[in-house]
Write a protein that holds these residues in place. Structure first.
Motif, mmCIF file in Angstrom:
data_model
loop_
_atom_site.group_PDB
_atom_site.id
_atom_site.type_symbol
_atom_site.label_atom_id
_atom_site.label_comp_id
_atom_site.label_asym_id
_atom_site.label_seq_id
_atom_site.Cartn_x
_atom_site.Cartn_y
_atom_site.Cartn_z
ATOM 1 N N SER A 75 0.830 -1.199 0.000
ATOM 2 C CA SER A 75 0.000 0.000 0.000
ATOM 3 C C SER A 75 0.868 1.254 0.000
ATOM 4 O O SER A 75 1.792 1.381 0.813
ATOM 5 C CB SER A 75 -0.901 0.025 1.241
ATOM 6 N N ARG A 76 0.572 2.157 -0.908
ATOM 7 C CA ARG A 76 1.289 3.433 -0.936
ATOM 8 C C ARG A 76 1.104 4.199 0.369
ATOM 9 O O ARG A 76 2.034 4.846 0.863
ATOM 10 C CB ARG A 76 0.755 4.253 -2.114
ATOM 11 N N GLU B 250 0.614 2.874 3.380
ATOM 12 C CA GLU B 250 1.434 2.252 4.425
ATOM 13 C C GLU B 250 2.894 2.666 4.282
ATOM 14 O O GLU B 250 3.593 2.885 5.281
ATOM 15 C CB GLU B 250 1.322 0.733 4.377
ATOM 16 N N ARG C 175 -3.627 -1.478 10.178
ATOM 17 C CA ARG C 175 -4.611 -0.568 9.603
ATOM 18 C C ARG C 175 -5.960 -0.793 10.265
ATOM 19 O O ARG C 175 -6.407 -1.929 10.415
ATOM 20 C CB ARG C 175 -4.719 -0.780 8.094
ATOM 21 N N GLU D 164 -10.680 0.347 6.125
ATOM 22 C CA GLU D 164 -10.312 0.324 4.716
ATOM 23 C C GLU D 164 -9.698 1.664 4.303
ATOM 24 O O GLU D 164 -10.013 2.714 4.868
ATOM 25 C CB GLU D 164 -11.542 0.047 3.848
ATOM 26 N N GLU D 165 -8.815 1.625 3.320
ATOM 27 C CA GLU D 165 -8.311 2.861 2.742
ATOM 28 C C GLU D 165 -9.477 3.600 2.100
ATOM 29 O O GLU D 165 -10.420 2.980 1.600
ATOM 30 C CB GLU D 165 -7.219 2.550 1.714
ATOM 31 N N ASN E 297 -5.370 -1.664 -5.946
ATOM 32 C CA ASN E 297 -6.349 -1.110 -5.019
ATOM 33 C C ASN E 297 -6.484 0.375 -5.351
ATOM 34 O O ASN E 297 -5.833 1.220 -4.754
ATOM 35 C CB ASN E 297 -5.910 -1.301 -3.571
#
Length: 221
Positions: A78-79, A81, A119, A122-123, A203
C-alpha cells in the motif's frame, strides 16, 4: 533496489517523460548501477495503490511481466502504508494521506503495534475535513501522527485547528517512496506473505473516470 536493509540505488521519475516509457529504462539503469541482473533479484515490491490509475496500472503490469518471466515472488504494498511507516515516533496512531485531486484525499489510519502498523479501516477517498473526523474517530482519543507527501491538504480545514491545539502537525515525507515500499516488501517476504503475477491486483480505492462516465451514461446521467 535494496539488499537486506541497504538501499543500493534509487531512480526518481522527476521529468515530464511519460511514466510508461520511462520505467523500463530506469529499472535497467538501477540494475546496472547496482552491479546486479534481474535474474538474481529475489522478489519485486510494487505499490498497488491508491494513486493515479495510469501510474498504478503501469507499475503493476510491469511487475506482473517480470514475475512471469523470472518466476519470482511479488509483494503488493500500500502506498499509504509506505508513507505511514515514515511517521515520527511518539503517538499511538498514524494517519497517512495524499492528495487525490477533486477536493479529496486518499487516506488510511493505522495503530502502532510495537514496530508494526495495523490498519484500522479500509483505505478511503474522502474530503480532507472528513478524513480528519474519521481519523479522530478511529483513534478513539489516542494521539495521532499525521504524515503525507502533500502536507498542505489539511491546513485550511476548520477542524484541523483542534488537532493543532493538541500539538499535532503534519509530517512531510519525500514522494520517493521506493525505499519504504521495498522495506515493507522485504518484511512481507520474510513473513511468507507474497503473491504471484496472476493474483496481483490494484487497489485504486476510487473508480476510474471511464467507469464513472460509463455508469452515468447507462443511467441517463
Amino acid at each position: 533496489m535494496l539488499r537486506d536493509d541497504a538501499v543500493l540505488q534509487i531512480v526518481v521519475h522527476d521529468s515530464a517523460e511519460d511514466y510508461s516509457s520511462w520505467l523500463l529504462p530506469a529499472a535497467g539503469r538501477a540494475l546496472k548501477a547496482s552491479g546486479a541482473e534481474m535474474g538474481v533479484v529475489d522478489g519485486y515490491a510494487v505499490a498497488a495503490g491508491p494513486g493515479s490509475f495510469t501510474g498504478v496500472r503501469v507499475g503493476l503490469t510491469t511487475v506482473k511481466a517480470w514475475g512471469e518471466v523470472y518466476r519470482k515472488r511479488i509483494l503488493a504494498v500500500s502506498r499509504l502504508e509506505a508513507i505511514a511507516i515514515q511517521a515520527a515516533a511518539g503517538n499511538t496512531h498514524v494517519a497517512a494521506f495524499v492528495d487525490a485531486q477533486r477536493g479529496q484525499v486518499f487516506g488510511a489510519v493505522f495503530q502502532k503495534r510495537g514496530e508494526n502498523l495495523e490498519r484500522l479501516a479500509e483505505e478511503m477517498v474522502i474530503p480532507p475535513g472528513r478524513f480528519i473526523e474519521s481519523a479522530v474517530e478511529l483513534a478513539k482519543g489516542g494521539s495521532i501522527s499525521w504524515v503525507s507527501i502533500d502536507a498542505g491538504c489539511l491546513a485550511s480545514e476548520e477542524n484541523w485547528k483542534a488537532r493543532e491545539a493538541r500539538g499535532e502537525k503534519v509530517g512531510s515525507v519525500s514522494c520517493a517512496l521506493a525505499p519504504a515500499i521495498g522495506r515493507i516488501g522485504m518484511a512481507q517476504l520474510a513473513a511468507g506473505h507474497f503473491t504471484d503475477a496472476l493474483s496481483l491486483d490494484a487497489n485504486y480505492v476510487r473508480r476510474s473516470d471511464a467507469e464513472i462516465f460509463w455508469k452515468g451514461a447507462s443511467h441517463g446521467g
